[in-house]
Design a protein around this motif. Structure first.
Motif, PDB file in Angstrom:
ATOM      1  N   LYS A  63      -5.415   8.501   2.548  1.00 56.55           N
ATOM      2  CA  LYS A  63      -4.081   7.967   2.781  1.00 56.55           C
ATOM      3  C   LYS A  63      -4.155   6.721   3.657  1.00 56.55           C
ATOM      4  O   LYS A  63      -4.819   6.707   4.686  1.00 56.55           O
ATOM      5  CB  LYS A  63      -3.195   9.023   3.440  1.00 56.55           C
ATOM      6  N   GLN A 111       1.252   2.691   5.100  1.00 56.13           N
ATOM      7  CA  GLN A 111       2.164   2.155   4.099  1.00 56.13           C
ATOM      8  C   GLN A 111       2.491   0.692   4.409  1.00 56.13           C
ATOM      9  O   GLN A 111       2.771   0.339   5.566  1.00 56.13           O
ATOM     10  CB  GLN A 111       3.447   2.969   4.069  1.00 56.13           C
ATOM     11  N   ALA A 167       0.864  -1.177   0.000  1.00 57.01           N
ATOM     12  CA  ALA A 167       0.000   0.000   0.000  1.00 57.01           C
ATOM     13  C   ALA A 167       0.898   1.223   0.000  1.00 57.01           C
ATOM     14  O   ALA A 167       1.863   1.296   0.767  1.00 57.01           O
ATOM     15  CB  ALA A 167      -0.907   0.009   1.221  1.00 57.01           C
ATOM     16  N   GLY A 168       0.602   2.154  -0.887  1.00 55.95           N
ATOM     17  CA  GLY A 168       1.414   3.356  -0.994  1.00 55.95           C
ATOM     18  C   GLY A 168       0.784   4.350  -1.956  1.00 55.95           C
ATOM     19  O   GLY A 168      -0.426   4.315  -2.191  1.00 55.95           O
ATOM     20  N   ARG A 169       1.625   5.195  -2.526  1.00 60.86           N
ATOM     21  CA  ARG A 169       1.146   6.289  -3.376  1.00 60.86           C
ATOM     22  C   ARG A 169       1.741   6.162  -4.776  1.00 60.86           C
ATOM     23  O   ARG A 169       2.933   5.881  -4.931  1.00 60.86           O
ATOM     24  CB  ARG A 169       1.570   7.628  -2.772  1.00 60.86           C
ATOM     25  N   TYR A 186      -3.531   7.118  -3.614  1.00 61.25           N
ATOM     26  CA  TYR A 186      -3.113   6.049  -2.706  1.00 61.25           C
ATOM     27  C   TYR A 186      -3.809   4.757  -3.139  1.00 61.25           C
ATOM     28  O   TYR A 186      -5.012   4.739  -3.421  1.00 61.25           O
ATOM     29  CB  TYR A 186      -3.464   6.392  -1.263  1.00 61.25           C
TER      30      TYR A 186
END
Length: 206
Positions: free
Chosen positions: A103, A106, A11-13, A70
């Protein structure tokens, strides 16, 4: 995701634009992006920037995958050789990729079971840390009977153990997919390149 022999959860951007990916071993209609994931316990600038490749069927949120979004990603570790040039690309082949509305925490998790492809390389870094480089062979997701070769770094006591592994040994490991920059002279000019590898938290025989 099926039998847990090659599983990635992240999981991130999204960092940058979604791009068209050239065909990989006959698979067409693919797209790619860089996924930026902050490292656990690191500063806001301490992150990994990894390659995610996916097909239309993996896109859980059509129209929402874009720069800055995200996302959550589930898939498998894979590699392919670029033509021309022969450069090995290490990436996540996403079976699921979906944008989230806010968001998320991470995440960067990799689990692999595979075969040691060649004799591991054991060395000590300039800072005195012991590491062992292991290449783990896993089945290709594109062509039956072919394989991806995933570069892996083992640390500390696991570095000592991994150094004793013989070519052909079956191992299981868990860690994260990391990116790191390094310098190399190309045609007489020093260039900054990026290496991608799994940083193993543990490794054991299977």
């Amino acid at each position: 995701m099926g039998k847990r022999e090659n599983a990635v959860g992240m999981a991130g951007r999204i960092a940058g634009e979604i791009e068209k990916q050239p065909d990989i071993y006959g698979a067409s209609g693919l797209k790619r992006f860089f996924l930026e994931i902050q490292r656990s316990g690191g500063s806001s600038q301490d992150s990994d920037r990894v390659i995610v490749i996916y097909g239309q069927e993996a896109d859980a949120t059509p129209g929402q995958l874009k720069d800055g979004a995200y996302v959550m990603v589930m898939g498998k570790m894979q590699t392919y050789k670029e033509v021309p040039g022969g450069h090995i690309v290490v990436f996540v082949l996403a079976e699921y990729v979906g944008a989230v509305t806010e968001k998320v925490e991470q995440q960067n998790g990799v689990y692999l079971e595979g075969v040691v492809a060649r004799k591991p390389i054991h060395r000590t870094t300039p800072l005195g840390k012991k590491i062992t480089e292991v290449v783990v062979k896993v089945p290709s997701a594109f062509t039956e009977g072919y394989f991806s070769f995933v570069p892996t770094i083992c640390w500390k006591e696991y570095a000592e153990w991994a150094a004793t592994c013989q070519e052909g040994a079956r191992v299981a490991l868990e860690g994260r997919l990391q990116s790191r920059e390094y310098k190399k002279r190309l045609d007489g000019v020093e260039a900054v390149l990026t290496a991608y590898e799994v940083s193993a938290q543990y490794i054991e025989k299977r």
